[in-house]
Write a protein that holds these residues in place. Structure first.
Motif, PDB file in Angstrom:
ATOM      1  N   TRP A 124       0.858  -1.178   0.000  1.00  0.00           N
ATOM      2  CA  TRP A 124       0.000   0.000   0.000  1.00  0.00           C
ATOM      3  C   TRP A 124       0.898   1.233   0.000  1.00  0.00           C
ATOM      4  O   TRP A 124       1.879   1.291   0.753  1.00  0.00           O
ATOM      5  CB  TRP A 124      -0.895   0.042   1.235  1.00  0.00           C
ATOM      6  N   TYR A 125       0.548   2.189  -0.835  1.00  0.00           N
ATOM      7  CA  TYR A 125       1.199   3.484  -0.892  1.00  0.00           C
ATOM      8  C   TYR A 125       0.139   4.550  -0.645  1.00  0.00           C
ATOM      9  O   TYR A 125      -1.058   4.286  -0.758  1.00  0.00           O
ATOM     10  CB  TYR A 125       1.830   3.721  -2.270  1.00  0.00           C
ATOM     11  N   ARG A 126       0.597   5.756  -0.345  1.00  0.00           N
ATOM     12  CA  ARG A 126      -0.337   6.872  -0.232  1.00  0.00           C
ATOM     13  C   ARG A 126       0.299   8.159  -0.752  1.00  0.00           C
ATOM     14  O   ARG A 126       1.521   8.303  -0.720  1.00  0.00           O
ATOM     15  CB  ARG A 126      -0.809   7.075   1.204  1.00  0.00           C
ATOM     16  N   GLN A 127      -0.553   9.036  -1.231  1.00  0.00           N
ATOM     17  CA  GLN A 127      -0.107  10.318  -1.761  1.00  0.00           C
ATOM     18  C   GLN A 127      -0.959  11.438  -1.186  1.00  0.00           C
ATOM     19  O   GLN A 127      -2.113  11.615  -1.605  1.00  0.00           O
ATOM     20  CB  GLN A 127      -0.168  10.327  -3.284  1.00  0.00           C
ATOM     21  N   PRO A 128      -0.410  12.167  -0.219  1.00  0.00           N
ATOM     22  CA  PRO A 128      -1.150  13.319   0.331  1.00  0.00           C
ATOM     23  C   PRO A 128      -1.237  14.442  -0.704  1.00  0.00           C
ATOM     24  O   PRO A 128      -0.430  14.484  -1.647  1.00  0.00           O
ATOM     25  CB  PRO A 128      -0.292  13.744   1.528  1.00  0.00           C
ATOM     26  N   PRO A 129      -2.152  15.347  -0.527  1.00  0.00           N
ATOM     27  CA  PRO A 129      -2.301  16.460  -1.484  1.00  0.00           C
ATOM     28  C   PRO A 129      -0.998  17.236  -1.635  1.00  0.00           C
ATOM     29  O   PRO A 129      -0.398  17.672  -0.647  1.00  0.00           O
ATOM     30  CB  PRO A 129      -3.392  17.320  -0.856  1.00  0.00           C
ATOM     31  N   GLY A 130      -0.530  17.401  -2.852  1.00  0.00           N
ATOM     32  CA  GLY A 130       0.663  18.186  -3.124  1.00  0.00           C
ATOM     33  C   GLY A 130       1.974  17.546  -2.743  1.00  0.00           C
ATOM     34  O   GLY A 130       3.018  18.207  -2.774  1.00  0.00           O
ATOM     35  N   LYS A 131       1.934  16.255  -2.371  1.00  0.00           N
ATOM     36  CA  LYS A 131       3.158  15.577  -1.940  1.00  0.00           C
ATOM     37  C   LYS A 131       3.419  14.337  -2.781  1.00  0.00           C
ATOM     38  O   LYS A 131       2.588  13.949  -3.596  1.00  0.00           O
ATOM     39  CB  LYS A 131       3.051  15.213  -0.452  1.00  0.00           C
ATOM     40  N   GLU A 132       4.581  13.725  -2.552  1.00  0.00           N
ATOM     41  CA  GLU A 132       4.944  12.527  -3.288  1.00  0.00           C
ATOM     42  C   GLU A 132       4.203  11.305  -2.754  1.00  0.00           C
ATOM     43  O   GLU A 132       3.716  11.288  -1.628  1.00  0.00           O
ATOM     44  CB  GLU A 132       6.452  12.300  -3.197  1.00  0.00           C
ATOM     45  N   ARG A 133       4.173  10.271  -3.589  1.00  0.00           N
ATOM     46  CA  ARG A 133       3.589   9.002  -3.199  1.00  0.00           C
ATOM     47  C   ARG A 133       4.635   8.200  -2.417  1.00  0.00           C
ATOM     48  O   ARG A 133       5.758   7.995  -2.902  1.00  0.00           O
ATOM     49  CB  ARG A 133       3.141   8.240  -4.441  1.00  0.00           C
ATOM     50  N   ASP A 134       4.281   7.724  -1.243  1.00  0.00           N
ATOM     51  CA  ASP A 134       5.206   7.002  -0.371  1.00  0.00           C
ATOM     52  C   ASP A 134       4.624   5.668   0.063  1.00  0.00           C
ATOM     53  O   ASP A 134       3.408   5.517   0.190  1.00  0.00           O
ATOM     54  CB  ASP A 134       5.527   7.826   0.876  1.00  0.00           C
ATOM     55  N   MET A 135       5.519   4.734   0.338  1.00  0.00           N
ATOM     56  CA  MET A 135       5.119   3.414   0.798  1.00  0.00           C
ATOM     57  C   MET A 135       4.555   3.495   2.207  1.00  0.00           C
ATOM     58  O   MET A 135       5.097   4.195   3.072  1.00  0.00           O
ATOM     59  CB  MET A 135       6.300   2.455   0.753  1.00  0.00           C
ATOM     60  N   VAL A 136       3.464   2.774   2.430  1.00  0.00           N
ATOM     61  CA  VAL A 136       2.848   2.682   3.756  1.00  0.00           C
ATOM     62  C   VAL A 136       3.149   1.342   4.395  1.00  0.00           C
ATOM     63  O   VAL A 136       3.556   1.271   5.555  1.00  0.00           O
ATOM     64  CB  VAL A 136       1.320   2.885   3.653  1.00  0.00           C
ATOM     65  N   ALA A 137       2.933   0.269   3.641  1.00  0.00           N
ATOM     66  CA  ALA A 137       3.116  -1.080   4.183  1.00  0.00           C
ATOM     67  C   ALA A 137       3.323  -2.055   3.036  1.00  0.00           C
ATOM     68  O   ALA A 137       2.829  -1.832   1.924  1.00  0.00           O
ATOM     69  CB  ALA A 137       1.919  -1.495   5.025  1.00  0.00           C
ATOM     70  N   VAL A 138       4.052  -3.136   3.315  1.00  0.00           N
ATOM     71  CA  VAL A 138       4.288  -4.168   2.314  1.00  0.00           C
ATOM     72  C   VAL A 138       4.202  -5.524   3.003  1.00  0.00           C
ATOM     73  O   VAL A 138       4.613  -5.676   4.162  1.00  0.00           O
ATOM     74  CB  VAL A 138       5.645  -3.971   1.611  1.00  0.00           C
ATOM     75  N   ILE A 139       3.667  -6.512   2.266  1.00  0.00           N
ATOM     76  CA  ILE A 139       3.489  -7.849   2.810  1.00  0.00           C
ATOM     77  C   ILE A 139       3.955  -8.865   1.782  1.00  0.00           C
ATOM     78  O   ILE A 139       3.678  -8.730   0.579  1.00  0.00           O
ATOM     79  CB  ILE A 139       2.019  -8.073   3.229  1.00  0.00           C
ATOM     80  N   SER A 140       4.647  -9.898   2.228  1.00  0.00           N
ATOM     81  CA  SER A 140       5.128 -10.944   1.326  1.00  0.00           C
ATOM     82  C   SER A 140       3.974 -11.819   0.847  1.00  0.00           C
ATOM     83  O   SER A 140       2.855 -11.731   1.355  1.00  0.00           O
ATOM     84  CB  SER A 140       6.168 -11.806   2.042  1.00  0.00           C
ATOM     85  N   GLY A 141       4.271 -12.680  -0.118  1.00  0.00           N
ATOM     86  CA  GLY A 141       3.246 -13.520  -0.691  1.00  0.00           C
ATOM     87  C   GLY A 141       2.552 -14.433   0.307  1.00  0.00           C
ATOM     88  O   GLY A 141       1.347 -14.671   0.226  1.00  0.00           O
ATOM     89  N   THR A 142       3.315 -14.939   1.253  1.00  0.00           N
ATOM     90  CA  THR A 142       2.740 -15.819   2.277  1.00  0.00           C
ATOM     91  C   THR A 142       2.179 -15.046   3.461  1.00  0.00           C
ATOM     92  O   THR A 142       1.492 -15.611   4.303  1.00  0.00           O
ATOM     93  CB  THR A 142       3.806 -16.775   2.817  1.00  0.00           C
ATOM     94  N   GLY A 143       2.510 -13.766   3.538  1.00  0.00           N
ATOM     95  CA  GLY A 143       2.107 -12.971   4.695  1.00  0.00           C
ATOM     96  C   GLY A 143       3.080 -13.056   5.854  1.00  0.00           C
ATOM     97  O   GLY A 143       2.865 -12.436   6.897  1.00  0.00           O
ATOM     98  N   GLY A 144       4.166 -13.790   5.672  1.00  0.00           N
ATOM     99  CA  GLY A 144       5.096 -13.990   6.772  1.00  0.00           C
ATOM    100  C   GLY A 144       6.076 -12.862   6.995  1.00  0.00           C
ATOM    101  O   GLY A 144       6.730 -12.797   8.046  1.00  0.00           O
ATOM    102  N   SER A 145       6.181 -11.964   6.053  1.00  0.00           N
ATOM    103  CA  SER A 145       7.092 -10.835   6.179  1.00  0.00           C
ATOM    104  C   SER A 145       6.322  -9.553   5.916  1.00  0.00           C
ATOM    105  O   SER A 145       5.673  -9.413   4.869  1.00  0.00           O
ATOM    106  CB  SER A 145       8.240 -10.961   5.183  1.00  0.00           C
ATOM    107  N   ILE A 146       6.388  -8.633   6.856  1.00  0.00           N
ATOM    108  CA  ILE A 146       5.628  -7.378   6.773  1.00  0.00           C
ATOM    109  C   ILE A 146       6.529  -6.227   7.193  1.00  0.00           C
ATOM    110  O   ILE A 146       7.308  -6.356   8.151  1.00  0.00           O
ATOM    111  CB  ILE A 146       4.381  -7.430   7.680  1.00  0.00           C
TER     112      ILE A 146
END
Length: 113
Positions: A35-57
């Protein structure tokens, strides 16, 4: 590849929302999701990442302890549970598959009283 986000909206500070991203067109369980997010007037930044199995976050420091990423590989959905929301969390939130360079259309989250 198709990624469809849902669950955004207007919420008061301190409230919660759960975003969903329904994926299709690829073998979902084989891919890291983010998941990424982009606030108004700002760059898009990473919020969270999860591996395929869900074992790494991993989370951005700004959301640690408040947001939770999870996935349901049987349903091809990745979630972002957002608690204790703050006005600075206001942004368009995007689902992203890093290995496929594929983005969803985004869903607006507005945190305001």
């Amino acid at each position: 590849v198709q990624l469809v986000e849902s669950g955004g909206g207007l919420v008061q500070p301190g409230g919660s929302l759960r975003l969903s991203c329904l994926a299709s067109g690829f073998t979902f369980s084989n891919y890291r999701m983010s998941w990424y997010r982009q606030p108004p007037g700002k760059e898009r930044d990473m919020v969270a990442v999860i591996s395929g199995t869900g074992g790494s976050i991993n989370y951005a420091d700004s959301v640690k302890g408040r947001f939770t990423i999870s996935r349901d590989n049987a349903k091809n959905i990745v979630y972002l549970q957002m608690n204790s929301l703050k006005p600075e969390d206001t942004a368009v939130y995007y689902c992203y598959v890093p290995s496929l360079l594929s983005w969803g259309q985004g869903t607006q989250v507005t945190v305001s009283s």
